[in-house]
Design a protein around this motif. Structure first.
Motif, PDB file in Angstrom:
ATOM      1  N   GLU A  36       0.817  -1.204   0.000  1.00  0.00           N
ATOM      2  CA  GLU A  36       0.000   0.000   0.000  1.00  0.00           C
ATOM      3  C   GLU A  36       0.856   1.262   0.000  1.00  0.00           C
ATOM      4  O   GLU A  36       0.492   2.285  -0.545  1.00  0.00           O
ATOM      5  N   THR A  37       2.006   1.207   0.656  1.00  0.00           N
ATOM      6  CA  THR A  37       2.886   2.367   0.695  1.00  0.00           C
ATOM      7  C   THR A  37       3.628   2.516  -0.625  1.00  0.00           C
ATOM      8  O   THR A  37       3.879   1.534  -1.324  1.00  0.00           O
ATOM      9  N   HIS A  38       3.956   3.730  -0.967  1.00  0.00           N
ATOM     10  CA  HIS A  38       4.691   4.010  -2.199  1.00  0.00           C
ATOM     11  C   HIS A  38       6.164   4.268  -1.911  1.00  0.00           C
ATOM     12  O   HIS A  38       6.872   4.759  -2.782  1.00  0.00           O
ATOM     13  N   ASP A  39       6.599   3.953  -0.715  1.00  0.00           N
ATOM     14  CA  ASP A  39       7.985   4.196  -0.320  1.00  0.00           C
ATOM     15  C   ASP A  39       8.770   2.905  -0.458  1.00  0.00           C
ATOM     16  O   ASP A  39       8.460   1.893   0.172  1.00  0.00           O
ATOM     17  N   PHE A  40       9.796   2.945  -1.313  1.00  0.00           N
ATOM     18  CA  PHE A  40      10.605   1.755  -1.556  1.00  0.00           C
ATOM     19  C   PHE A  40      11.331   1.312  -0.285  1.00  0.00           C
ATOM     20  O   PHE A  40      11.440   0.114   0.000  1.00  0.00           O
ATOM     21  N   LYS A  41      11.812   2.271   0.498  1.00  0.00           N
ATOM     22  CA  LYS A  41      12.523   1.930   1.729  1.00  0.00           C
ATOM     23  C   LYS A  41      11.602   1.221   2.724  1.00  0.00           C
ATOM     24  O   LYS A  41      12.012   0.269   3.398  1.00  0.00           O
ATOM     25  N   THR A  42      10.356   1.679   2.811  1.00  0.00           N
ATOM     26  CA  THR A  42       9.415   1.079   3.763  1.00  0.00           C
ATOM     27  C   THR A  42       9.117  -0.365   3.404  1.00  0.00           C
ATOM     28  O   THR A  42       9.073  -1.247   4.279  1.00  0.00           O
ATOM     29  N   ILE A  43       8.926  -0.637   2.119  1.00  0.00           N
ATOM     30  CA  ILE A  43       8.636  -2.009   1.694  1.00  0.00           C
ATOM     31  C   ILE A  43       9.816  -2.921   1.989  1.00  0.00           C
ATOM     32  O   ILE A  43       9.650  -4.049   2.485  1.00  0.00           O
ATOM     33  N   LEU A  44      11.025  -2.451   1.712  1.00  0.00           N
ATOM     34  CA  LEU A  44      12.205  -3.269   1.994  1.00  0.00           C
ATOM     35  C   LEU A  44      12.381  -3.485   3.494  1.00  0.00           C
ATOM     36  O   LEU A  44      12.777  -4.573   3.934  1.00  0.00           O
ATOM     37  N   SER A  45      12.103  -2.462   4.271  1.00  0.00           N
ATOM     38  CA  SER A  45      12.234  -2.597   5.732  1.00  0.00           C
ATOM     39  C   SER A  45      11.273  -3.653   6.267  1.00  0.00           C
ATOM     40  O   SER A  45      11.637  -4.453   7.143  1.00  0.00           O
ATOM     41  N   LYS A  46      10.040  -3.674   5.759  1.00  0.00           N
ATOM     42  CA  LYS A  46       9.079  -4.693   6.189  1.00  0.00           C
ATOM     43  C   LYS A  46       9.569  -6.091   5.857  1.00  0.00           C
ATOM     44  O   LYS A  46       9.483  -7.021   6.669  1.00  0.00           O
ATOM     45  N   ALA A  47      10.087  -6.255   4.633  1.00  0.00           N
ATOM     46  CA  ALA A  47      10.583  -7.568   4.236  1.00  0.00           C
ATOM     47  C   ALA A  47      11.778  -7.987   5.076  1.00  0.00           C
ATOM     48  O   ALA A  47      11.918  -9.162   5.443  1.00  0.00           O
ATOM     49  N   ALA A  48      12.658  -7.033   5.404  1.00  0.00           N
ATOM     50  CA  ALA A  48      13.830  -7.367   6.209  1.00  0.00           C
ATOM     51  C   ALA A  48      13.430  -7.742   7.630  1.00  0.00           C
ATOM     52  O   ALA A  48      13.993  -8.669   8.226  1.00  0.00           O
TER      53      ALA A  48
END
Length: 397
Positions: free
Chosen positions: A42-54
């Motif tokens: 849902e977020t458009h922030d690439f850093k946020t998506i990667l942080s969730k996956a990490a």
């Protein structure tokens, strides 16, 4: 129409500076039951998506092109279909998200998912259980066009994805690049320099094109970009000569510089004028004056010529010096630098003259049209509505 053109221009400008990113989450348990994936995009922030996956310790697989842009992703084959068949299937089968413009995505991946393991396609044997894998797609060597290269990369991504799903039920795939396809200067210097370091040694010696300082003095700077071409038979046969400083002297605002090339010796006589210009008064080749274009340059400016040519009609000598740039200095300084250059090629070139000629014709046509419009006069006589009506009789035979 203008509004849409402006929008296209903005999108194109962004695509030059930024890189597209395609992400897909392959979760076999959730995908098989048609449930929504656990990693929401849902977020458009690439850093946020990667942080969730990490944080959730989801294995991340990065397929890294050397260069990529939006123009590459819309390439079609001869049937009008996309060349990225595997990526299209991932978009349809998995939870996916596309970001057209991400600034330095690989640097973000390195910061958030550190440590990462960069893998060459021919050097891996086993899959790690967890972590971030980066596959360098640029290491696939091919002499094909970019279109065929991207098709091969797409097939490689499909094979790697299929092999990983055998041992991993949940992975996050990322397709992006290090640099945009439209290379801007900041990327170009770093990218080209790296390619030079990684290039294989060649048996053939490259042509000499580097800047060669001939004179580096407190009163004079002179550089060339390689060996000069010298002919003593009116240009029938040229030989390469290496010029070097043999003599240099200063006296009463006049500089004398001698260059020795073995088979030829060139002497420059330079003077400083009271009018704020410096000039080359005379050039001799083997103690005989040669023909050259007049050189008169303002102070604090240099003179540059990509092919500086000296010619002596009597002795049939010709000397061509590549990348010639010179500047004398009236005031001594420890570290002199070239000022802005006056080039030997005239500013008014043929294209500029053609443009001026066309503009002049259009201005003449416009001027004539305006004059003609100004000469238009309104009628000063009108029929009297209360007067006698004019009647004309026509006889027919």
């Amino acid at each position: 129409m203008l509004r849409y053109s402006f929008l296209i221009f903005i999108l194109h400008f962004q695509s030059i500076e930024q890189i597209p990113v395609l992400m897909w989450e392959a979760n076999q348990e959730l995908n098989s039951s048609n449930k929504f994936s656990s990693l929401e995009f849902e977020t458009h922030d690439f850093k946020t998506i990667l942080s969730k996956a990490a944080k959730r310790k989801i294995p991340i697989v990065v397929f890294l092109e050397d260069t990529l842009s939006l123009e590459d992703l819309i390439i079609r084959n001869e049937y009008g279909n996309t060349i990225f068949t595997a990526l299209s299937s991932f978009v349809e089968a998995f939870n996916s998200f596309f970001m057209p413009n991400v600034e330095n995505p690989f640097e973000v991946i390195e910061q958030i998912t550190n440590p990462i393991k960069i893998i060459d396609l021919d050097s891996f044997n086993d899959w790690p259980q967890m972590g971030t894998l980066v596959f360098n797609l640029k290491n696939i060597k091919t002499n094909d066009s970019r279109k065929n290269m991207l098709k091969k990369h797409d097939l490689t991504i499909f094979k790697i994805q299929s092999e990983m799903l055998v041992t991993h039920n949940h992975i996050l795939g990322i397709f992006t690049a290090r640099y945009p396809s439209w290379i801007i200067p900041e990327y170009s210097e770093r990218h080209n320099f790296k390619k030079l370091l990684q290039s294989e040694p060649s048996s053939e010696s490259p042509p000499e094109s580097k800047i060669v300082p001939i004179v580096d003095d407190k009163n004079l700077l002179l550089v060339v970009s390689g060996n000069a071409d010298y002919s003593k038979d009116n240009g029938k046969i040229f030989s390469s000569v290496t010029l070097s400083q043999s003599d240099f002297s200063i006296k009463d605002n006049e500089i004398s510089l001698s260059l020795d090339g073995g088979s030829v010796k060139v002497v420059f006589s330079i003077s400083f004028g009271k009018d704020g210009f410096w000039r080359i008064d005379n050039i001799t080749m083997d103690e005989k004056s040669v023909k050259y274009e007049e050189i008169e340059i303002p102070m604090n400016f240099s003179y540059h010529c990509s092919k500086f040519e000296l010619y002596n009609k009597a002795t049939k000598q010709i000397l061509k010096i590549p990348g010639f740039q010179i500047q004398p200095f009236k005031e001594e300084q420890e570290q002199q630098q070239f000022g802005a250059a006056f080039d030997c090629v005239g500013f008014v070139t043929i294209p500029i003259c053609s443009g001026i000629f066309v503009i002049a014709i259009l201005l003449i046509i416009l001027f004539c049209g305006i004059i003609a419009m100004m000469d238009i006069e309104t009628p000063d006589r009108f029929d009297d509505p209360n007067g006698k009506v004019f009647k004309a009789f026509v006889e027919y035979y």
